[in-house]
Design a protein around this motif. Structure first.
Motif, mmCIF file in Angstrom:
data_model
loop_
_atom_site.group_PDB
_atom_site.id
_atom_site.type_symbol
_atom_site.label_atom_id
_atom_site.label_comp_id
_atom_site.label_asym_id
_atom_site.label_seq_id
_atom_site.Cartn_x
_atom_site.Cartn_y
_atom_site.Cartn_z
ATOM 1 N N LEU A 68 0.825 -1.217 0.000
ATOM 2 C CA LEU A 68 0.000 0.000 0.000
ATOM 3 C C LEU A 68 0.858 1.265 0.000
ATOM 4 C CD1 LEU A 68 -3.022 -0.350 2.446
ATOM 5 C CD2 LEU A 68 -3.090 0.122 0.010
ATOM 6 N N ILE B 240 -5.665 0.436 5.341
ATOM 7 C CA ILE B 240 -6.402 0.134 4.104
ATOM 8 C C ILE B 240 -7.734 0.875 4.058
ATOM 9 C CG2 ILE B 240 -7.509 -2.059 4.818
ATOM 10 C CD1 ILE B 240 -6.454 -2.986 1.892
ATOM 11 N N HIS C 115 -6.014 -5.234 -3.435
ATOM 12 C CA HIS C 115 -5.361 -5.154 -2.132
ATOM 13 C C HIS C 115 -6.148 -5.920 -1.067
ATOM 14 C CE1 HIS C 115 -2.015 -2.425 -2.866
ATOM 15 N NE2 HIS C 115 -2.806 -1.693 -3.639
#
Lengths: 401, 253
Positions: free
Chosen positions: A30, A224, A239
């Protein structure tokens, strides 16, 4: 930030949660996602694709994507752009509104740098939620064309739904005008299915957090969640899938730690102060009842109904404190507390967020009745209260264990 | 078993030494700038009083504002938990605690010495020892005289500002309007009591409530709080040491 807080609190004697918890590769990935996304959106804009900025869960993504535009969230979580905003806005409004506004109007004169994405939108899609945001949008329109979706504030009436449908219709027209593309029901249906997929993935991830001990920390989860409305849906799903498969295979070790629910205001990118303190003090966050949490994905959009009506029905039920009454939020908190087996709730608000600050009383009464302890933390984006919050959280953890 | 509780507070540092669950000795000293050395000195003082060497001490527990910086302590515990434990040792029947310290005030709901809920005011000096310090200064009286002055007032002035800095200005403006020292002192005391009573009511503290912390030594504040809450308060002989006492008792039941 975490290292800074640890240094300031001198927490040499406190066991570190993150040493024990698994380090997820998908979260490492990320880190490069931000810059990749910036390149992606600038390429898109060069090729004529429009990009819009949003602030709030009440703006249906599905309509934006169905119009062939891209979107990035513009909620500010950083402290350093607040002083820029205070040249225009009163000091005593919430840090989220000030940080966002400061990041957008920043001309760099003061030496503070805004993140790149704040200057990469062709239009802002705003919404009439709280007073501070409503009035801030009026000023924002001087810098970036700002379209405002009005929201009915008493969501449980049939008139409210009807009105919201007409507001969403107007928004669809505005998106068509911006992009020159027709928003067909067919495209809307495709985007509804796509967004529901994301919601289901988040549900699967949260399902794993019901394990005791939880296989993933709340601070990791927030990494996230803060990217949820920044990344493109495709990337986000990628992801999420990777993270789910990693989390599924983790065998969590260690003793039971107090399982905490965070409930209240959102925590946009840059703001992780309170979750870091909670988990540094030995708790583990297992669920977030917030806009950077369950409120964003909990309910699905009906895929079989007429798309605009289905969207209106789903979005009008988001339990935001700007709605009145907002009792479905209380019901939701109690349900989450039970399902995630939480030991205590940290009711988190931003200073001057009147909606969530006032709603605290009802939530507190409901939790008391259910026998669930609650700690109230009201804060801003500065680090000045790290010690004081640390003391309360320490005492709360001692109380729960 | 011998253990020492250290309470590294913002204004004073307290130490209590206990042996087999009984208090042997205690000390209270100003914290000053360096709270680590204040804790070290307080620790040494209780050892000297008791005639005990460091090697004979089984446990050292730290609490208070500087608790995480006391490297020689076995464990750091929040002052909310330690006050509850210390007060329980003195008054087992207590189910509520009001603590007004140098830089914050807390109300704690307890059940058998265990914390069940708490509230803190730590963002602002109103309702803390600092508030007394500043307003006493504006009144040009020593802080220790504030209580006796207040007792002599029949018509207390009204101090309404929530902010300590503005309350200081309010005191000065009351002076210029001709209010007596006694009436202003009583106004200051009532203001702090009102502020803390709001917190106590939020936690529904109704009976068997103890009042601790440095400010509890001020009998005028005790009376004002009692009047405001309509109850009488338990105040230990040494209200400042309940945190250190509770820390020393951390490991015992």
């Amino acid at each position: 930030m975490l290292i800074l807080i640890r240094k300031r609190l001198n927490m040499h004697k406190i066991p570190m949660l993150f040493d024990k918890m698994h380090c997820f590769k998908s979260l490492e990935n990320l880190k490069s996602a931000y810059i990749e996304r910036i390149h992606q959106v600038s390429d898109e804009r060069r090729s004529g694709k429009k990009s819009v900025g949003t602030f709030c869960l009440f703006v249906p993504d599905e309509i934006i994507f169905a119009a062939g535009a891209d979107r990035m969230i513009l909620c500010g979580g950083k402290n350093d752009t607040i002083s820029i905003a205070e040249q225009y806005l009163p000091r005593n409004i919430c840090p989220l509104v000030k940080s966002s506004f400061g990041s957008i109007v920043n001309d760099g004169c003061s030496g503070v740098k805004s993140c790149s994405h704040f200057s990469m939108v062709d239009m802002i899609v705003a919404e009439n939620t709280c007073d501070s945001k409503k009035k801030m949008y009026e000023l924002l329109d001087n810098y970036v064309p700002t379209y405002v979706i009005d929201l009915p504030q008493r969501p449980d009436t049939p008139e409210a739904l009807k009105y919201f449908v007409t507001e969403l219709d107007k928004f669809r027209d505005a998106m068509e005008q911006l992009t020159g593309n027709k928003v067909t029901n067919e495209r809307l249906r495709q985007e509804i299915i796509s967004s529901n997929e994301t919601r289901k993935l988040l549900h699967s991830l949260y399902e794993l957090r019901k394990r005791d001990p939880s296989p993933i920390s709340g601070v990791d989860m927030l990494k996230i969640l803060q990217k949820q409305y920044f990344l493109s849906p495709g990337e986000l799903k990628e992801h999420l899938r990777m993270l789910i498969s990693e989390v599924e295979s983790v065998e969590p070790e260690g003793a039971h730690r107090p399982r905490i629910m965070i409930s209240g205001c959102p925590m946009p990118g840059g703001n992780t102060k309170v979750p870091e303190i909670i988990e540094d003090k030995g708790g583990v966050i297992v669920v977030e009842e917030s806009c950077t949490g369950t409120r964003s994905f909990w309910d699905m959009v009906d895929e079989d109904k007429e798309p605009m009506l289905a969207l209106a029905e789903r979005y009008i039920e988001i339990p935001c404190s700007c709605m009145s009454p907002n009792d479905r939020r209380i019901d939701n908190i109690l349900e989450l507390a039970r399902d995630f087996k939480v030991d205590g709730v940290v009711y988190y608000t931003l200073q001057f967020c009147h909606g969530y600050n006032i709603e605290k009383y009802k939530v507190q009464q409901a939790l008391k009745k259910a026998g669930i302890p609650m700690l109230f933390v009201e804060t801003d984006y500065s680090n000045s209260d790290v010690e004081q919050i640390g003391l309360r959280v320490d005492a709360f953890m001692e109380m729960l264990s | 078993m011998i253990s020492v509780g250290l309470d590294a507070g913002s204004a004073t540092t307290k130490a209590v030494l206990i042996k087999d669950g009984r208090k042997i000795t205690q000390t209270i000293r100003p914290t000053a700038f360096d709270f680590i050395s204040a804790a070290e000195i307080a620790y040494q003082e209780v050892l000297d009083h008791a005639g005990i060497g460091k090697k004979d001490v089984d446990h050292v527990y730290a609490t208070g504002y500087g608790r995480n910086s006391i490297q020689f302590a076995d464990k750091a515990i929040s002052e909310i938990t330690t006050h509850a434990k210390g007060v329980y040792h003195l008054y087992p029947e207590v189910n509520g605690i009001i603590d007004i310290g140098g830089q914050d005030s807390k109300v704690i709901s307890v059940n058998d010495g265990k914390v069940t809920d708490f509230l803190m005011n730590d963002k602002c000096a109103a309702g803390t020892g600092k508030f007394l310090e500043y307003t006493a200064r504006a009144l040009e009286v020593p802080i220790d005289d504030l209580g006796s002055l207040a007792f002599d007032s029949e018509t207390p002035a009204s101090i309404t500002s929530m902010c300590t800095v503005f309350a200081e200005s309010e005191v000065i403006s009351l002076r210029t309007r001709g209010f007596t020292k006694q009436d202003i002192a009583a106004g200051i005391i009532e203001s702090i009591a009102r502020r803390v009573a709001v917190m106590a009511r939020q936690l529904e503290l109704k009976q068997n409530v103890a009042f601790v912390g440095g400010v509890a030594k001020n009998t005028a504040i005790k009376s004002a709080l009692e009047k405001e809450l309509g109850i009488s308060l338990y105040v230990p002989a040494e209200p400042q040491i309940t945190g250190a006492l509770g820390a020393a008792l951390y490991n015992s039941n």
